[in-house]
Design a protein around this motif. Structure first.
Motif: not given
Length: 447
Positions: A342-350, A410-424
């Motif tokens: 939720g924090r990673g997606i929230g960063n993208l929205l913000e 913000g984008l660096a956090i979002a990328r790391d969160v998505i990558g940690a979940h096996g996503g892109t």
């Protein structure tokens, strides 16, 4: 070569079964050929032995008869495959040095009390190549009454050499089938037990790729598998310790910077406005960076437990908190950490709200993955800047004013969160204007 690779089974069990089956068939066919050759040899030996005994018994009978009656007796002794005659000349004119022929001649001479005997054994392949004929020819000088003409007992016998197809195929196929079934059954059972640790290791590796640092593999099975499991578990522990230490260091640096920055700001506010204002702006930028470090250290949520997440419900909540329209796609489950995601997606929205003036979110399923798209109507990002926009402390515009943006984390956090979940996570400029953030996450497996 590519065709052969396509024909090979994908799994280890299938390939081993194919190897075992091919080896067994080849071994049985080789044994079948050897047995066929050995049977041919034994048949020829039996033919020679049988004819030797027959000739040995014929000679005394013929010699007991009158010379003029011998031809009739010899004709009566002939069979479908054997021709017996009494002639004034021998059928075998010259004794060959061939071992089997010489041995038969020697055996006849010894059995008949030293009478002159000659023999010739020939094996001639047939025209169709499916076997051949063995021929035994023998000539024995008969005792002649005083004043009589010399006479020879001539015997020519042919024997059909057996071909491999003449052997009984039923027992051979039965033995081959039973051996295949038994060996493949035992082999597949063994391979299945061998492949279980490999399957567990592959599952743990996939979980590790999705950021699960708690994934471990049981050290069971053969020695090589135990060593691989131990190496994987050790790697997981090292990575987990490194990530935790890195995040603790970033959080400590960001937190410890706040005290001296606050102290300096108080001192700067006591100066004249013309002297203190530039210092205050610089200190505000440093405050944004320190807060960003703390947020970045907390961003991946390593301490949070993994669980199945209803991504539609999560997006609905995150979008509702920020007043962003959301287009759902039913229940879409992913495996991950809900707070961190939720924090990673929230960063993208913000980011979209701050720089694009608004955002629109849509959820869909594509190729076995959950796909979230976030569109805005802002100016987008220069193409040359897209390659580095995910780097820490890189922003789409140069200022670090708290009113226009954060520290570029913000984008660096979002990328790391998505990558940690096996996503892109990818960013692209839309043809109609604005920026599109597209994140893809693997769907949760069945249990």
């Amino acid at each position: 070569m590519r065709v052969m690779r396509r024909l090979l089974p994908e799994g280890l069990a299938g390939r081993l079964a194919l190897l075992l089956a091919a080896s067994l068939v080849a071994a049985n066919l080789l044994a079948f050929g050897v047995l066929s050759l050995e049977r041919d040899r034994l048949d020829r030996a039996a033919l020679v032995s049988r004819e030797g005994e027959r000739i040995t018994s014929l000679v005394p009978a013929l010699e007991a008869a009158a010379p003029e009656a011998r031809a009739q007796l010899a004709d009566a002794a002939s069979t479908r495959v054997s021709r017996v005659t009494v002639d004034p000349e021998p059928l075998v004119t010259v004794q060959t040095d061939a071992p089997r022929s010489a041995a038969l001649a020697q055996a006849l001479t010894e059995a008949l009390g030293g009478r002159e005997a000659r023999a010739a054994i020939r094996v001639r392949p047939s025209e169709d190549g499916r076997g051949g004929s063995g021929t035994v020819a023998a000539s024995v000088r008969l005792a002649v009454l005083e004043g009589g003409q010399a006479q020879w007992l001539n015997v020519r016998t042919r024997g059909r050499r057996r071909h491999s197809q003449d052997l009984e195929e039923g027992p051979f196929l039965l033995i081959l089938g039973l051996s295949l079934a038994m060996v493949l059954g035992v082999g597949l059972l063994f391979v299945r037990r061998l492949a279980q640790p490999l399957t567990a290791l592959a599952g743990a590796a996939r979980a590790a790729g999705q950021g699960d640092r708690t994934a471990r593999v049981s050290a069971a099975g053969p020695r090589e598998m135990r060593e691989a499991a131990a190496a994987f578990n050790d790697m997981q522990e090292r990575i987990a310790r490194f990530d935790a230490e890195r995040m603790r260091m970033l959080a400590a640096v960001g937190h410890d910077l706040r005290t001296p920055i606050t102290s300096l700001r108080i001192r700067a506010e006591m100066l004249e406005e013309d002297d203190g204002a530039p210092m205050i702006r610089t200190l505000d930028e440093m405050t944004v960076m320190a807060d960003g470090l703390v947020s970045y250290a907390r961003g991946t949520g390593d301490g949070e437990a993994l669980s199945d997440i209803d991504l539609g419900a999560l997006l609905d909540r995150v979008c509702a908190e920020r007043g962003v329209p959301f287009e759902p796609a039913g229940e879409v489950l992913v495996r991950g950490r809900p707070v961190a995601l939720g924090r990673g997606i929230g960063n993208l929205l913000e980011n979209a709200l701050r720089y694009g003036g608004g955002a629109r979110v849509a959820l869909s399923r594509q190729d076995g993955a959950a796909v979230v798209t976030i569109d805005d109507d802002g100016p987008g990002i220069p193409e040359a800047h897209l390659a580095v926009i995910f780097d820490p402390f890189v922003r789409g515009e140069s200022s670090r004013n708290a009113e226009t943006g954060g520290a570029g984390l913000g984008l660096a956090i979002a990328r790391d969160v998505i990558g940690a979940h096996g996503g892109t996570l990818t960013l692209t400029n839309r043809d109609e204007g604005g920026l599109r953030a597209r994140l893809s996450l693997p769907l949760a497996g069945p249990g």
